[in-house]
Design a protein around this motif. Sequence first.
Motif, short mmCIF file in Angstrom:
data_model
loop_
_atom_site.label_atom_id
_atom_site.label_comp_id
_atom_site.label_asym_id
_atom_site.label_seq_id
_atom_site.Cartn_x
_atom_site.Cartn_y
_atom_site.Cartn_z
N LEU A 89 -47.12 -38.92 -33.48
CA LEU A 89 -48.47 -38.89 -32.93
C LEU A 89 -49.10 -40.28 -33.04
CD1 LEU A 89 -49.81 -35.47 -34.29
CD2 LEU A 89 -48.78 -35.97 -32.07
N SER A 90 -48.57 -41.08 -33.94
CA SER A 90 -48.91 -42.50 -34.03
C SER A 90 -47.63 -43.23 -34.46
CB SER A 90 -50.07 -42.74 -35.01
OG SER A 90 -49.76 -42.27 -36.32
N PRO A 91 -47.49 -44.51 -34.12
CA PRO A 91 -46.23 -45.22 -34.35
C PRO A 91 -45.83 -45.28 -35.83
CG PRO A 91 -47.68 -46.51 -32.93
CD PRO A 91 -48.50 -45.37 -33.46
N ILE A 92 -44.51 -45.24 -36.06
CA ILE A 92 -43.97 -45.38 -37.41
C ILE A 92 -43.75 -46.87 -37.69
CG2 ILE A 92 -42.00 -44.91 -38.92
CD1 ILE A 92 -41.60 -42.29 -37.34
N VAL A 93 -44.31 -47.33 -38.81
CA VAL A 93 -44.17 -48.72 -39.22
C VAL A 93 -43.19 -48.81 -40.39
CG1 VAL A 93 -45.36 -50.70 -40.26
CG2 VAL A 93 -46.50 -49.37 -38.47
N CYS A 94 -42.23 -49.71 -40.25
CA CYS A 94 -41.29 -50.00 -41.33
C CYS A 94 -41.51 -51.46 -41.72
CB CYS A 94 -39.86 -49.75 -40.86
SG CYS A 94 -38.61 -50.14 -42.09
N ARG A 95 -42.14 -51.67 -42.87
CA ARG A 95 -42.55 -53.02 -43.26
C ARG A 95 -41.77 -53.49 -44.49
NH1 ARG A 95 -48.64 -53.91 -45.16
NH2 ARG A 95 -47.89 -52.48 -46.76
N LYS A 102 -45.55 -63.56 -49.69
CA LYS A 102 -46.64 -62.73 -49.18
C LYS A 102 -46.55 -62.54 -47.67
CE LYS A 102 -49.80 -63.52 -52.96
NZ LYS A 102 -48.95 -62.92 -53.91
N LYS A 103 -45.33 -62.60 -47.14
CA LYS A 103 -45.09 -62.41 -45.71
C LYS A 103 -44.55 -61.00 -45.47
CE LYS A 103 -45.64 -66.81 -44.34
NZ LYS A 103 -46.66 -67.27 -43.46
N ASP A 104 -44.85 -60.48 -44.29
CA ASP A 104 -44.35 -59.17 -43.88
C ASP A 104 -43.40 -59.33 -42.70
OD1 ASP A 104 -45.86 -57.64 -45.71
OD2 ASP A 104 -47.60 -57.72 -44.42
N TRP A 105 -42.37 -58.49 -42.67
CA TRP A 105 -41.49 -58.40 -41.52
C TRP A 105 -41.44 -56.94 -41.11
CZ3 TRP A 105 -39.85 -62.08 -38.45
CH2 TRP A 105 -38.91 -61.75 -37.47
N PHE A 106 -41.54 -56.67 -39.82
CA PHE A 106 -41.60 -55.30 -39.33
C PHE A 106 -40.34 -54.98 -38.53
CE2 PHE A 106 -45.91 -56.80 -39.88
CZ PHE A 106 -46.47 -55.79 -40.64
N TYR A 107 -39.77 -53.80 -38.79
CA TYR A 107 -38.54 -53.36 -38.14
C TYR A 107 -38.81 -52.11 -37.30
CZ TYR A 107 -36.20 -56.38 -41.52
OH TYR A 107 -35.79 -57.46 -42.26
N TRP A 108 -38.11 -52.03 -36.19
CA TRP A 108 -38.20 -50.78 -35.42
C TRP A 108 -36.86 -50.05 -35.54
CZ3 TRP A 108 -36.51 -48.89 -30.46
CH2 TRP A 108 -35.60 -49.69 -29.81
N ILE A 154 -51.07 -54.68 -32.16
CA ILE A 154 -51.80 -55.77 -32.83
C ILE A 154 -52.77 -55.14 -33.82
CG2 ILE A 154 -53.34 -57.74 -32.55
CD1 ILE A 154 -52.16 -58.08 -29.74
N CYS A 155 -52.57 -55.47 -35.09
CA CYS A 155 -53.39 -54.90 -36.16
C CYS A 155 -53.82 -56.04 -37.08
CB CYS A 155 -52.58 -53.84 -36.91
SG CYS A 155 -53.49 -52.99 -38.20
N TYR A 156 -55.12 -56.32 -37.12
CA TYR A 156 -55.64 -57.44 -37.90
C TYR A 156 -54.88 -58.73 -37.60
CZ TYR A 156 -58.39 -54.05 -40.49
OH TYR A 156 -59.27 -53.06 -40.82
N ASN A 157 -54.73 -59.03 -36.32
CA ASN A 157 -54.07 -60.24 -35.83
C ASN A 157 -52.58 -60.32 -36.14
OD1 ASN A 157 -56.44 -61.30 -34.64
ND2 ASN A 157 -57.11 -62.06 -36.64
N LEU A 158 -52.01 -59.24 -36.63
CA LEU A 158 -50.56 -59.17 -36.84
C LEU A 158 -49.92 -58.43 -35.67
CD1 LEU A 158 -50.06 -58.08 -40.57
CD2 LEU A 158 -49.36 -60.23 -39.55
N HIS A 159 -48.79 -58.91 -35.20
CA HIS A 159 -48.01 -58.18 -34.20
C HIS A 159 -47.02 -57.29 -34.95
CE1 HIS A 159 -49.79 -61.21 -31.62
NE2 HIS A 159 -49.41 -60.48 -30.58
N VAL A 160 -47.26 -55.99 -34.91
CA VAL A 160 -46.50 -55.03 -35.71
C VAL A 160 -45.53 -54.29 -34.80
CG1 VAL A 160 -46.65 -53.01 -37.22
CG2 VAL A 160 -48.46 -54.76 -37.29
N ALA A 161 -44.22 -54.54 -34.99
CA ALA A 161 -43.19 -53.79 -34.27
C ALA A 161 -43.08 -52.42 -34.92
CB ALA A 161 -41.86 -54.53 -34.34
N CYS A 162 -43.09 -51.38 -34.10
CA CYS A 162 -43.00 -50.03 -34.65
C CYS A 162 -42.29 -49.11 -33.66
CB CYS A 162 -44.37 -49.49 -35.06
SG CYS A 162 -45.75 -49.96 -34.05
#
Length: 198
Positions: A89-95, A102-108, A154-162
């Motif tokens: 119902l909303s995208p799944i984020v794998c962070r 202090k960096k994040d990487w997002f996986y789909w 785009i969430c708080y200026n982050l491009h989040v792959a989900c």
Amino acid sequence: MEINKKNFTFSVYLPKPKFNGEIIELEQNKIVINFATADAELGINYYNALMNVKDKLLPFSQMNQIKVKSIQIVQEEQIVSERMAFKTLSPIVCRDHNKETKKDWFYWWEEDDFEAILKRNLYFQLRDKFGEYVKSDIDALEFRKVAIKKTVVICYNLHVACSLGKFELVGQPYLLNHFVQGGIGSMRGMGFGMIEAI
């Protein structure tokens, strides 16, 4: 008593939206927000907060106000099977969060590290609630793609792959129930990871 503020998820349904830069035009003057939590006390607190503002105009943006018109409690059917199909119902984020940089990487879903990182995150999220033994049940989870696609939010200026779509999970029913009640993945409190059984 401290409430776990992250133990919930939500999704937003917009009727036939048209996106025009930062402006979203809707076919109807209505949005539907689904909210789920595995924490009964937290659920009651959110329900009471919404009841307190029901039928009142609230600032929503610089251009709009919003009014809570209807609040419905929906009881989810208990999952007893070890195999269940779901849709997002909303995208799944794998962070993957690196504490040193202090960096994040997002996986789909289709990426090699998706499942291992998701399972690691699930263990950190659930060990306090279910105990250390939850690790073996999380490790045994099987994720089976049915119809999953990649999206970037785009969430708080982050491009989040989900990941969005339909999938199957094979695992202990208590885990499947928890994912329906509280979401799955990272950033659930920001409106990600809400799923429902189909």
